[in-house]
Design a protein around this motif. Sequence first.
Motif, PDB file in Angstrom:
ATOM      1  N   PHE A   1      -9.451  47.687  15.195  1.00 37.50           N
ATOM      2  CA  PHE A   1      -8.499  46.912  14.407  1.00 37.50           C
ATOM      3  C   PHE A   1      -9.273  45.766  13.757  1.00 37.50           C
ATOM      4  CE2 PHE A   1      -6.298  49.035  17.797  1.00 37.50           C
ATOM      5  CZ  PHE A   1      -5.126  49.499  17.218  1.00 37.50           C
ATOM      6  N   ASP A   2      -9.432  45.838  12.442  1.00 36.05           N
ATOM      7  CA  ASP A   2     -10.354  44.910  11.791  1.00 36.05           C
ATOM      8  C   ASP A   2      -9.691  43.977  10.787  1.00 36.05           C
ATOM      9  OD1 ASP A   2     -10.045  46.545   9.390  1.00 36.05           O
ATOM     10  OD2 ASP A   2     -11.418  47.956  10.355  1.00 36.05           O
ATOM     11  N   TRP A   3      -8.390  44.128  10.573  1.00 36.82           N
ATOM     12  CA  TRP A   3      -7.714  43.318   9.555  1.00 36.82           C
ATOM     13  C   TRP A   3      -6.911  42.213  10.248  1.00 36.82           C
ATOM     14  CZ3 TRP A   3      -8.015  43.544   4.269  1.00 36.82           C
ATOM     15  CH2 TRP A   3      -7.071  42.817   3.550  1.00 36.82           C
ATOM     16  N   LEU A   4      -7.455  40.988  10.292  1.00 32.03           N
ATOM     17  CA  LEU A   4      -6.780  39.877  10.954  1.00 32.03           C
ATOM     18  C   LEU A   4      -5.516  39.507  10.194  1.00 32.03           C
ATOM     19  CD1 LEU A   4      -6.886  37.756  13.237  1.00 32.03           C
ATOM     20  CD2 LEU A   4      -8.122  36.265  11.637  1.00 32.03           C
TER      21      LEU A   4
ATOM     22  N   LYS B   1      -6.907  29.696  24.993  1.00 29.14           N
ATOM     23  CA  LYS B   1      -6.993  31.085  24.550  1.00 29.14           C
ATOM     24  C   LYS B   1      -6.592  31.198  23.081  1.00 29.14           C
ATOM     25  CE  LYS B   1      -7.948  32.692  28.701  1.00 29.14           C
ATOM     26  NZ  LYS B   1      -9.289  33.213  29.024  1.00 29.14           N
ATOM     27  N   ILE B   2      -7.247  32.106  22.393  1.00 29.65           N
ATOM     28  CA  ILE B   2      -6.928  32.408  21.006  1.00 29.65           C
ATOM     29  C   ILE B   2      -6.445  33.855  20.945  1.00 29.65           C
ATOM     30  CG2 ILE B   2      -7.845  32.675  18.671  1.00 29.65           C
ATOM     31  CD1 ILE B   2      -9.903  30.512  19.372  1.00 29.65           C
ATOM     32  N   TYR B   3      -5.239  34.036  20.442  1.00 28.63           N
ATOM     33  CA  TYR B   3      -4.647  35.373  20.317  1.00 28.63           C
ATOM     34  C   TYR B   3      -4.668  35.774  18.844  1.00 28.63           C
ATOM     35  CZ  TYR B   3      -2.940  34.624  25.059  1.00 28.63           C
ATOM     36  OH  TYR B   3      -2.855  34.381  26.417  1.00 28.63           O
ATOM     37  N   GLY B   4      -5.248  36.926  18.570  1.00 27.55           N
ATOM     38  CA  GLY B   4      -5.328  37.428  17.200  1.00 27.55           C
ATOM     39  C   GLY B   4      -4.504  38.681  17.029  1.00 27.55           C
ATOM     40  N   LEU B   5      -3.708  38.731  15.964  1.00 32.37           N
ATOM     41  CA  LEU B   5      -2.937  39.919  15.605  1.00 32.37           C
ATOM     42  C   LEU B   5      -3.703  40.650  14.503  1.00 32.37           C
ATOM     43  CD1 LEU B   5      -0.386  41.720  15.502  1.00 32.37           C
ATOM     44  CD2 LEU B   5       0.622  40.029  13.944  1.00 32.37           C
ATOM     45  N   PHE B   6      -4.018  41.922  14.752  1.00 25.78           N
ATOM     46  CA  PHE B   6      -4.834  42.716  13.840  1.00 25.78           C
ATOM     47  C   PHE B   6      -4.092  43.973  13.407  1.00 25.78           C
ATOM     48  CE2 PHE B   6      -7.798  40.203  16.263  1.00 25.78           C
ATOM     49  CZ  PHE B   6      -8.851  39.923  15.402  1.00 25.78           C
ATOM     50  N   LEU B   7      -4.491  44.493  12.246  1.00 22.51           N
ATOM     51  CA  LEU B   7      -4.043  45.799  11.769  1.00 22.51           C
ATOM     52  C   LEU B   7      -5.260  46.691  11.571  1.00 22.51           C
ATOM     53  CD1 LEU B   7      -1.532  44.703   8.957  1.00 22.51           C
ATOM     54  CD2 LEU B   7      -0.967  45.317  11.305  1.00 22.51           C
ATOM     55  N   ASN B   8      -5.011  48.011  11.576  1.00 21.30           N
ATOM     56  CA  ASN B   8      -6.074  48.937  11.175  1.00 21.30           C
ATOM     57  C   ASN B   8      -5.678  49.631   9.879  1.00 21.30           C
ATOM     58  OD1 ASN B   8      -4.232  50.893  11.890  1.00 21.30           O
ATOM     59  ND2 ASN B   8      -5.374  51.674  13.632  1.00 21.30           N
ATOM     60  N   GLU B   9      -6.445  50.622   9.456  1.00 25.25           N
ATOM     61  CA  GLU B   9      -6.195  51.236   8.156  1.00 25.25           C
ATOM     62  C   GLU B   9      -4.894  52.013   8.117  1.00 25.25           C
ATOM     63  OE1 GLU B   9      -8.841  54.176  10.412  1.00 25.25           O
ATOM     64  OE2 GLU B   9      -8.536  52.003  10.210  1.00 25.25           O
TER      65      GLU B   9
ATOM     66  N   ARG C   1       4.005  47.851  12.459  1.00 28.31           N
ATOM     67  CA  ARG C   1       3.244  46.910  11.638  1.00 28.31           C
ATOM     68  C   ARG C   1       3.821  45.519  11.858  1.00 28.31           C
ATOM     69  NH1 ARG C   1       2.582  44.300   6.677  1.00 28.31           N
ATOM     70  NH2 ARG C   1       0.502  44.573   5.770  1.00 28.31           N
ATOM     71  N   TYR C   2       3.125  44.752  12.673  1.00 29.95           N
ATOM     72  CA  TYR C   2       3.574  43.388  12.949  1.00 29.95           C
ATOM     73  C   TYR C   2       2.962  42.426  11.932  1.00 29.95           C
ATOM     74  CZ  TYR C   2       5.115  45.265  17.441  1.00 29.95           C
ATOM     75  OH  TYR C   2       5.732  45.997  18.417  1.00 29.95           O
ATOM     76  N   GLN C   3       3.716  41.375  11.606  1.00 28.38           N
ATOM     77  CA  GLN C   3       3.285  40.427  10.585  1.00 28.38           C
ATOM     78  C   GLN C   3       3.013  39.035  11.129  1.00 28.38           C
ATOM     79  OE1 GLN C   3       6.633  41.000   7.855  1.00 28.38           O
ATOM     80  NE2 GLN C   3       5.332  42.229   6.539  1.00 28.38           N
TER      81      GLN C   3
END
Length: 646
Positions: free
Chosen positions: A285-288, A303-311, A385-387
Amino acid sequence: MNPPPERRRAASPARRPLGLLLLLGLLPLLRCAAFPRTASPRILTVALGWKKFQFNATERHIAVYYEENSSSVFVGAENKLYFYNFSDSTSHMKRFDVSSSMCENSEEPVNYLTFIGKYQGKVLICGTNACKPTCWNWVDGQIEPGIGAQSLAPFGLDKNSLVLIDGNDIYSTIRKYQYNGRIPRFRRVRGAAELYTSDTVMKNPEFVKIAPIRQEEAYNNKIYFFFREDNPDWPYNPLAPRKISRVAQVCKGDKGGNGSFSAAKWTTLLKSTLVCVDSATNRNFDWLQDVFIVESEQWFQTKIYGLFLNEWDYSAVCVYSVSDISQRFRTSPLKNYSGKPPAVKPGQCLQGTEKTPPETFKVIDSYPEVAAQMNGKIIFYSKHRYQQLGVHQIRVKYKHYDVLYLATDKGSIHKVVILPSGPMNILEIHPFQSQADILAMILDKSKNELIVASANEVVQVPMASCGAYKNDCGSCVLSRDPYCGWINETCTSINEHKNRTLLQSLRHVPENICPTSNNSRGDSSSLCSKEDLTVTLNASYFLNCSQESHYANYTWLHNDRPVAHCNSGHRHCLHFIDQMTQELYGKYSCVSKEDWFHQTVTTKCLKNPSQDSESKQARSIGMASMPSLSFWLGLLHMIAVVFIIQ
């Protein structure tokens, strides 16, 4: 932010075989098979007690400000500011009309209020003001002139515009001039000396988040900013993503460099790649998409939480330790740099009035990236697909649990609890009366509430929405909702009974946790309810049972004998009657079983219309001749099963 067109073209359906296209079209029905960890949760629609404020128009743009542990919310919109107090329902609406336009091209002469925040004890409001950015102060319900708005509001709506107020300092990604300086930069625009990033350190950045990061010594405090930029590897590797996700640090006490070339530039900037990979499935998952910071009293536990998407637009949440990120920025060599290390290490924060030497700045200006990547731990992934992402840590019986609030692109919020056994999607919240995009979601951890806004309204949603579990002891404790417990024959918030013991278990739920009388609900052997249905002979019919819990198994019984079984994870348990015969009339009950708790969800009686009056017969024939929604749902379900078997 939406992915750029080239990212979607990489997954263009036109290049896929027909069978794959059909399968992709059925993916919503295959949720459990594809992603067993994210099956359908219970659904909570607008509930009694939720407070909301409706705008007087559907807004094209909003900016929301809500202060922690307060009761009032500000919403900036087109030419107006809304103010609403949830505690006493008082509201105001102030106009911010444009007197004259400075726009030279086709921009509308509109004042979009794009930023609201607290600065020097006053509520600061900044807007585009028809290409003439302007700021105002809100003081006791009145509007007064504010500070200069350069880099505090864009000249027109711009998704790549972020502003952070941290004490007396203000940081911004907004350009200073309308037609010059088009390269996006990260700036400090108020407070200490103004600084900006060199044009060499980022390539077409798309900013996601700015956050202050406290450390043990004040001089070592950092500002992190998160962004996407062009991937330097992409032209040489067509399979690499075109954009790469980054985290960058600057020292909050950065004073610029000694030379004229570096005097107004950040001299402590370092950046690194954010990596979010599910090792079990090798999904990358590379799209922050969004970032949420959970601060701790001990800085290294932040802590840092990152939400990512993939292709494929599937989502994942990765968590990063500030301690790990800080250590890698301190110890990693610079990527592609083979020269002699300067005396003052790149990225090092200096005390007092000392400035970064020119030789250090020259190195960091040409080689801002560290070789080490920031590897996150994936804690949740889903085909949704979370935003937007919010994270709340709640303490239950001497243990902290992370609760993720994930805004979907369908206008709902998924509430996911990270349990020792893995993540559990326990609730789907529909915050609005009708479906609408979620434009803002703010967490108030002091009051355990969500502030959620659409283009039409802003709603206050309690995190402890215990009414979703239907006031059954079994349903309440098996929900594994850390906010809720069973007491006094009610499923209620644990905060309402802090000094009393509630029935609750977030790990294994023992069978004897509830009174025996609560181990089941309903009786499948009872007489038919009022939902008697007439179906003509030889007609086709579907029976539909909504699955409330995604951990329960559901069974349809015909006259107390099982005729259809549904595993956990789907939204509906369907029973298809291909051709109605006399033997198929009678009582149908949908029964759910989750561990030791079982209940009758619904009971329906199918009757032959010849046994009723002629009017009922005519009505039933008309209804039976028309395919219902249940019919089409069931047909799609059967097609999906065929695809799985093949």
